[in-house]
Design an enzyme around this catalytic site. Structure first.
Site, PDB file in Angstrom:
ATOM      1  N   SER A 150       0.877  -1.016  -0.083  1.00 26.80           N
ATOM      2  CA  SER A 150       0.104  -0.087   0.008  1.00 26.80           C
ATOM      3  C   SER A 150       0.974   1.175  -0.050  1.00 26.80           C
ATOM      4  O   SER A 150       2.017   1.243   0.253  1.00 26.80           O
ATOM      5  CB  SER A 150      -0.759   0.118   1.179  1.00 26.80           C
ATOM      6  OG  SER A 150      -1.464   1.448   1.461  1.00 26.80           O
ATOM      7  N   TYR A 163      -2.330  -1.334  10.504  1.00 28.88           N
ATOM      8  CA  TYR A 163      -2.029  -1.483   9.117  1.00 28.88           C
ATOM      9  C   TYR A 163      -0.639  -1.003   8.538  1.00 28.88           C
ATOM     10  O   TYR A 163      -0.071  -1.487   7.615  1.00 28.88           O
ATOM     11  CB  TYR A 163      -3.263  -0.678   8.335  1.00 28.88           C
ATOM     12  CG  TYR A 163      -3.596  -0.713   6.970  1.00 28.88           C
ATOM     13  CD1 TYR A 163      -4.111  -1.962   6.374  1.00 28.88           C
ATOM     14  CD2 TYR A 163      -3.135   0.165   6.046  1.00 28.88           C
ATOM     15  CE1 TYR A 163      -4.512  -1.993   5.093  1.00 28.88           C
ATOM     16  CE2 TYR A 163      -3.301   0.024   4.564  1.00 28.88           C
ATOM     17  CZ  TYR A 163      -3.731  -1.246   4.258  1.00 28.88           C
ATOM     18  OH  TYR A 163      -4.128  -1.340   2.756  1.00 28.88           O
TER      19      TYR A 163
HETATM   20  P1  NAD Z   1     -11.390  -6.049   0.035  1.00 21.42           P
HETATM   21  O1  NAD Z   1     -12.013  -6.087   1.536  1.00 21.42           O
HETATM   22  O2  NAD Z   1     -12.411  -6.010  -0.997  1.00 21.42           O
HETATM   23  O3  NAD Z   1     -10.994  -7.502  -0.145  1.00 21.42           O
HETATM   24  C1  NAD Z   1     -10.131  -8.566   0.732  1.00 21.42           C
HETATM   25  C2  NAD Z   1      -9.993  -9.651   0.626  1.00 21.42           C
HETATM   26  O4  NAD Z   1      -9.489 -10.436   1.536  1.00 21.42           O
HETATM   27  C3  NAD Z   1     -11.418 -10.454   0.288  1.00 21.42           C
HETATM   28  O5  NAD Z   1     -11.406 -11.408  -0.590  1.00 21.42           O
HETATM   29  C4  NAD Z   1     -11.490 -11.031   1.707  1.00 21.42           C
HETATM   30  O6  NAD Z   1     -12.606 -12.282   1.805  1.00 21.42           O
HETATM   31  C5  NAD Z   1      -9.913 -11.557   2.004  1.00 21.42           C
HETATM   32  N1  NAD Z   1      -9.883 -11.679   3.396  1.00 21.42           N
HETATM   33  C6  NAD Z   1      -9.912 -11.011   4.485  1.00 21.42           C
HETATM   34  N2  NAD Z   1      -9.678 -11.756   5.525  1.00 21.42           N
HETATM   35  C7  NAD Z   1      -9.547 -12.929   5.218  1.00 21.42           C
HETATM   36  C8  NAD Z   1      -9.003 -14.028   5.800  1.00 21.42           C
HETATM   37  N3  NAD Z   1      -9.015 -13.921   7.182  1.00 21.42           N
HETATM   38  N4  NAD Z   1      -8.562 -15.260   5.214  1.00 21.42           N
HETATM   39  C9  NAD Z   1      -8.720 -15.195   3.994  1.00 21.42           C
HETATM   40  N5  NAD Z   1      -9.128 -14.024   3.222  1.00 21.42           N
HETATM   41  C10 NAD Z   1      -9.491 -13.054   3.791  1.00 21.42           C
HETATM   42  O7  NAD Z   1     -10.095  -5.106   0.052  1.00 21.42           O
HETATM   43  P2  NAD Z   1      -9.280  -4.679  -1.014  1.00 21.42           P
HETATM   44  O8  NAD Z   1      -9.340  -3.146  -1.198  1.00 21.42           O
HETATM   45  O9  NAD Z   1      -9.613  -5.286  -2.507  1.00 21.42           O
HETATM   46  O10 NAD Z   1      -7.886  -4.893  -0.666  1.00 21.42           O
HETATM   47  C11 NAD Z   1      -6.938  -5.988  -1.020  1.00 21.42           C
HETATM   48  C12 NAD Z   1      -5.684  -5.661  -0.726  1.00 21.42           C
HETATM   49  O11 NAD Z   1      -5.164  -4.239  -1.349  1.00 21.42           O
HETATM   50  C13 NAD Z   1      -5.333  -5.583   0.941  1.00 21.42           C
HETATM   51  O12 NAD Z   1      -3.996  -6.239   1.224  1.00 21.42           O
HETATM   52  C14 NAD Z   1      -5.048  -4.023   1.148  1.00 21.42           C
HETATM   53  O13 NAD Z   1      -4.753  -3.850   2.296  1.00 21.42           O
HETATM   54  C15 NAD Z   1      -4.561  -3.644  -0.123  1.00 21.42           C
HETATM   55  N6  NAD Z   1      -4.699  -2.171  -0.567  1.00 21.42           N
HETATM   56  C16 NAD Z   1      -6.192  -1.634  -0.627  1.00 21.42           C
HETATM   57  C17 NAD Z   1      -6.311  -0.304  -1.108  1.00 21.42           C
HETATM   58  C18 NAD Z   1      -7.396   0.349  -1.169  1.00 21.42           C
HETATM   59  O14 NAD Z   1      -7.577   1.390  -1.316  1.00 21.42           O
HETATM   60  N7  NAD Z   1      -8.568  -0.694  -1.479  1.00 21.42           N
HETATM   61  C19 NAD Z   1      -4.917   0.490  -1.198  1.00 21.42           C
HETATM   62  C20 NAD Z   1      -3.881  -0.036  -0.839  1.00 21.42           C
HETATM   63  C21 NAD Z   1      -3.736  -1.465  -0.613  1.00 21.42           C
END
Ligand code: NAD
Length: 268
Positions: A150, A163
């Site tokens: 991130s 985080y």
């Molecule tokens: P999201 O909530 O849409 O997806 C998260 C995924 O992780 C889902 O498939 C969920 O089922 C899975 N998950 C959560 N807990 C779990 C567990 N205990 N076991 C197995 N799977 C689990 O979130 P997102 O925004 O798509 O985030 C995905 C990644 O991208 C994360 O690592 C997040 O930190 C990173 N990220 C997101 C953003 C943003 O702005 N959305 C920015 C930077 C980084």
């Protein structure tokens, strides 16, 4: 079948994407599938929904798609996920460590169990998948590991102690494993996205909207304005395409790095 120009770039590679039932992970799985990979999905989802997502992805990409429900807080289940991939598809060529959760609070009010969960899912899970996958990759003399960190892997924001610690840790882990595998045909990189409009961020937008008594859209604009100079959300496919690039032969000498896709966030 799509006419996508990346089709075939990764023909017959096997990709495992953690946390890929939603948001960024599902988008990455789709781009890898379109590039020719068979894909193992993972994440928290009920059985009916899993069948729907799997079938849709297989149809869109014309590739095999499987699902394993490993809980990313459980080391033994993460190892099983990697072994399942090898057993079903004969290899684990590409691992994308994407599963992640968020919790926001002042550090002195941060519930210890939330700290533990954020560190387990956002950081330790990558250690466990990497340590299980590397021996298979070494045997093949080829592998790609992409850790979805991130902007918070590079800079901090208030209220995100766990985080930010986890994502900085993930960037560090990326560098170490890149050094250890530098002569093996394996590359290890991190992607550092800015705001992407997924369920994880939608909750932060809702929290801001109710805190400030403003609409969801006004809160989304405020969220972007505070951090992301482009003032537009990063698209899931922009991240997916970067994963495909990192997995391609063109990126064979890119390892141990962090690629920001953040609309200028960390340039400030
Ligand atoms: P999201 O909530 O849409 O997806 C998260 C995924 O992780 C889902 O498939 C969920 O089922 C899975 N998950 C959560 N807990 C779990 C567990 N205990 N076991 C197995 N799977 C689990 O979130 P997102 O925004 O798509 O985030 C995905 C990644 O991208 C994360 O690592 C997040 O930190 C990173 N990220 C997101 C953003 C943003 O702005 N959305 C920015 C930077 C980084």
């Amino acid at each position: 079948m799509t006419e996508d120009k990346t089709q075939g770039k990764l023909l017959n590679k096997v990709a495992l994407v953690t946390g890929s039932t939603s948001g960024i992970g599902l988008g990455i799985a789709r781009r890898l599938g379109l590039a020719g990979c068979d894909v193992v999905l993972n994440g928290l989802m009920d059985t009916e929904e899993v069948e729907r997502v799997k079938a849709q992805l297989a149809e869109t990409c014309g590739r095999k798609v499987l699902y394993h429900g490993a809980d990313m807080t459980k080391p033994s289940e993460i190892s099983e996920l990697v072994e399942f991939t090898v057993l079903q598809f004969g290899a684990v060529d590409i691992v994308v460590n994407n599963a992640g959760i968020q919790h926001t609070a002042l550090v002195e009010e941060f519930p210890p169990e939330k700290w533990d969960a954020v560190i387990a899912i956002n950081l330790s899970s990558a250690f466990h998948s990497i340590r299980s996958a590397i021996p298979h990759m070494k045997r093949k003399g080829w592998g790609r590991i992409v850790n979805i960190a991130s902007a918070h892997g590079l800079v901090a924001s208030a209220h995100k102690a766990a985080y930010v610690a986890a994502k900085h840790g993930l960037v560090g882990l990326t560098k170490v494993v890149a050094l250890e595998t530098a002569e093996t045909g394996i590359t290890v990189n991190a992607i550092c996205p800015g705001w992407v409009r997924t369920p994880l961020v939608e909750k932060q937008i809702s929290d801001r909207a109710s805190r400030d008594g403003i609409s969801q859209e006004a809160a989304a604009i405020q969220l972007l304005a505070a951090k992301q100079p482009s003032k537009r959300f990063v698209e899931v496919d922009e991240i997916g395409d970067t994963v495909v690039f990192l997995a391609s032969d063109a990126a064979a000498n890119i390892t141990g790095t962090s690629i920001s896709i953040d609309g200028g966030w960390t340039a400030q």
